[in-house]
Design a protein around this motif. Sequence first.
Motif, mmCIF file in Angstrom:
data_model
loop_
_atom_site.group_PDB
_atom_site.id
_atom_site.type_symbol
_atom_site.label_atom_id
_atom_site.label_comp_id
_atom_site.label_asym_id
_atom_site.label_seq_id
_atom_site.Cartn_x
_atom_site.Cartn_y
_atom_site.Cartn_z
ATOM 1 N N VAL A 7 0.836 -1.200 0.000
ATOM 2 C CA VAL A 7 0.000 0.000 0.000
ATOM 3 C C VAL A 7 0.872 1.252 0.000
ATOM 4 O O VAL A 7 0.649 2.197 -0.758
ATOM 5 C CB VAL A 7 -0.947 0.006 1.224
ATOM 6 C CG1 VAL A 7 -1.617 1.374 1.371
ATOM 7 C CG2 VAL A 7 -1.990 -1.086 1.092
ATOM 8 N N GLY A 8 1.908 1.226 0.832
ATOM 9 C CA GLY A 8 2.782 2.396 0.920
ATOM 10 C C GLY A 8 3.445 2.704 -0.413
ATOM 11 O O GLY A 8 3.473 3.861 -0.861
ATOM 12 N N LEU A 9 3.938 1.687 -1.074
ATOM 13 C CA LEU A 9 4.625 1.931 -2.343
ATOM 14 C C LEU A 9 3.655 2.416 -3.417
ATOM 15 O O LEU A 9 3.919 3.408 -4.114
ATOM 16 C CB LEU A 9 5.307 0.641 -2.813
ATOM 17 C CG LEU A 9 6.064 0.777 -4.133
ATOM 18 C CD1 LEU A 9 7.221 1.751 -4.006
ATOM 19 C CD2 LEU A 9 6.566 -0.580 -4.629
ATOM 20 N N PHE A 10 2.541 1.727 -3.497
ATOM 21 C CA PHE A 10 1.551 2.093 -4.519
ATOM 22 C C PHE A 10 1.042 3.519 -4.255
ATOM 23 O O PHE A 10 0.917 4.344 -5.172
ATOM 24 C CB PHE A 10 0.398 1.088 -4.476
ATOM 25 C CG PHE A 10 -0.423 1.044 -5.736
ATOM 26 C CD1 PHE A 10 -0.094 1.817 -6.848
ATOM 27 C CD2 PHE A 10 -1.524 0.192 -5.828
ATOM 28 C CE1 PHE A 10 -0.846 1.755 -7.999
ATOM 29 C CE2 PHE A 10 -2.289 0.137 -6.991
ATOM 30 C CZ PHE A 10 -1.952 0.912 -8.080
ATOM 31 N N ALA A 11 0.789 3.775 -3.005
ATOM 32 C CA ALA A 11 0.297 5.102 -2.647
ATOM 33 C C ALA A 11 1.331 6.165 -3.010
ATOM 34 O O ALA A 11 0.994 7.225 -3.548
ATOM 35 C CB ALA A 11 -0.029 5.172 -1.173
ATOM 36 N N SER A 12 2.592 5.877 -2.714
ATOM 37 C CA SER A 12 3.625 6.869 -3.025
ATOM 38 C C SER A 12 3.633 7.190 -4.514
ATOM 39 O O SER A 12 3.736 8.352 -4.922
ATOM 40 C CB SER A 12 5.001 6.347 -2.610
ATOM 41 O OG SER A 12 5.130 6.449 -1.212
ATOM 42 N N GLN B 156 1.101 6.746 -6.700
ATOM 43 C CA GLN B 156 -0.124 7.457 -7.077
ATOM 44 C C GLN B 156 -0.072 8.914 -6.617
ATOM 45 O O GLN B 156 -0.451 9.837 -7.338
ATOM 46 C CB GLN B 156 -1.359 6.772 -6.472
ATOM 47 C CG GLN B 156 -1.775 5.496 -7.191
ATOM 48 C CD GLN B 156 -2.162 5.742 -8.640
ATOM 49 O OE1 GLN B 156 -2.557 6.846 -9.017
ATOM 50 N NE2 GLN B 156 -2.005 4.723 -9.465
ATOM 51 N N GLY B 157 0.406 9.094 -5.390
ATOM 52 C CA GLY B 157 0.450 10.449 -4.851
ATOM 53 C C GLY B 157 1.408 11.341 -5.615
ATOM 54 O O GLY B 157 1.087 12.493 -5.938
#
Lengths: 189, 189, 189, 189
Positions: free
Chosen positions: C151-156, C158-159
């Motif tokens: 989640v952290g990587l994907f979120a980073s 996307q963000g």
Amino acid sequence: MTDSKRPGKRERLAGAAVQVLHERGVEKTTLADIARAADVPVGNVYYYFKTKDQLIQAAIGEHGRELDTLIAGLEQLPTPQERLKALLRGWMSRPDVTARYGCPTGTLASELDKRDDGLDKAIAGVMRRLLDWVETQFAAMGRADARELAVGLFASYQGVALLTNTFRDPELMTVEGHRLERWIDSLAV
Amino acid sequence: MTDSKRPGKRERLAGAAVQVLHERGVEKTTLADIARAADVPVGNVYYYFKTKDQLIQAAIGEHGRELDTLIAGLEQLPTPQERLKALLRGWMSRPDVTARYGCPTGTLASELDKRDDGLDKAIAGVMRRLLDWVETQFAAMGRADARELAVGLFASYQGVALLTNTFRDPELMTVEGHRLERWIDSLAV
Amino acid sequence: MTDSKRPGKRERLAGAAVQVLHERGVEKTTLADIARAADVPVGNVYYYFKTKDQLIQAAIGEHGRELDTLIAGLEQLPTPQERLKALLRGWMSRPDVTARYGCPTGTLASELDKRDDGLDKAIAGVMRRLLDWVETQFAAMGRADARELAVGLFASYQGVALLTNTFRDPELMTVEGHRLERWIDSLAV
Amino acid sequence: MTDSKRPGKRERLAGAAVQVLHERGVEKTTLADIARAADVPVGNVYYYFKTKDQLIQAAIGEHGRELDTLIAGLEQLPTPQERLKALLRGWMSRPDVTARYGCPTGTLASELDKRDDGLDKAIAGVMRRLLDWVETQFAAMGRADARELAVGLFASYQGVALLTNTFRDPELMTVEGHRLERWIDSLAV
DNA sequence: GATGAATGAGAATTCATTCAT
DNA sequence: CATGAATGAATTCTCATTCAT
């Protein structure tokens, strides 16, 4: 008529309307435009005029009065020819304005004729007074066909104002003005 | 298997627009008016014209084409005098319509001049073609002042159309028409 | 599969939709836009897709398939770290496009979430597959908190894609990409 | 003699716009929606905002002001770490709302970037102020890579908000929130 | 009387969707 | 199957007119 309030808000509105209606045209002009030009708050307009039509009506009246003044001035001149040529010169006096906005009377008449309210009658009245006066001059020149000539002269002015406006060319107006003056001279007995 | 869609809905729209714009005026005419007159659903108008302006543009084009056809017909006549008088008679042929709605070309020009889009140029183009043709006729009559005369004649027609419309009086148009015909005759060398 | 017709009008539509939806956004994109991009007549679209929604659905499917292919390619790489960094590099490979239009997956998800049809589920499915795959890699690295890290990587990503797009600054994406690569390296046992 | 018109209809409109734009998205939101939410007749909206764009502009301004207030509150806290963690907690404080509608700032930015008017600049300005403030905190912590870290933190939040929204899963936001707090703590010198 | 604000009835325009060949 | 054309519902915006103080 005290000056507890700035003199004649009603008059200011009518005057502004004449101006703005000429420049923007009847349909493009909003009440707000006129109110702004007269420096009167929109809401307040309705104290003086119950509807937009009534304001336009007043503008027509005001415009008519200006024309009456113009004509009254011409009455001073000695001969009908002089008077007619002076009228012509008055009409043609600001060719650039005409090129930009057309004849105030004519454009008003043209636009108002598309409406079903009685405004067309009002402007027609103004024009009729002008036409009658022109006819009177030709009659004073001893012309039996005075009406016909009056229509011809008035039409020539209105028409050239339209062309001047359409082509945005002040020259047209000036040239035709001179032609019409010569024509008037040629009618002298 | 019927003759399917009536041919040329686009043309029908432009034609209806010419008609309705003349009768109602540009600003009072709604797209729905034109659509109704052309028997086309409003939404469908936009399939043919992206904006109301484009439809007006098309109407101007159509009107111009009608005038070009009129003029092309006149070319058959032998002398410039004949041609000019025939033009006059064409212009003056439906005094009652003019009394009710004015000259289609002139009222259009008058209204469009109040707008900032390019529509005023379009109608000016149409009028210029007419004016040029009239000038050509006067030139063919050997007149050095052909342009001036052309402006004078065109203005006279436009002006009398305006008066005819304002006063709702077809007679004006007829009388002035005769006067102008006599004037043309008087110019013959 | 003969080539009596150009291959896959349906596919062409879906492909064009992916493209156009990314560039213009879901709500700004009209069927006509997509049809034009796919060089398919508008009326014909409805032979392949009963509604606009179904076409968007197909676009999401197509986009998902492209991502699956990307991921399939990554499976060749020997270590999960390699695979994750390659994914990152894939994501970050066209920073200027991202600066102009954002991440195609993310912007799609963001827009579709505002709709009540089921389209949001579809794009969520695509994103879940990606997320799961990332989690699998972290798990293969022996991390117990694999989901969290995924989640952290994907979120980073996307963000930063969102920021890159908002600020129209490709640099952001590049810099953050390197930071994330270093972070992945730092997780190696 | 009541407290007359409820104070600040303009503000009420901007506030309602913030709300509705967040919930429905820019493109799906109609002026009527906002008007209804603010309990203002549609026609009246135009008294306060000349166009829909201007209303959106105002909503962005209002949203920015809310964020500024939030940040001003954080300034009270003694250390930059405290301040950053408090910001995080603020961002993450309503995970269910985020799950339903996403981050108001982020979704706005995402949607507005698809438009050609200047609205994207406005929201970008809001985000930049936030980003700058975060950077300032990292700098106050003595980090030379403050900008990079600020982008990383902001991106993480934006990204997880997007995922939270896409998967409709508030948990994601909470978990990532804690992870980011730990990360901030780990940066302390 | 004066005034900012309110209101609602149109008008133009867009577009998904459907229809007729 | 293909396709240009048709259709209507929705949306933004404008303005004369009215209202509440």
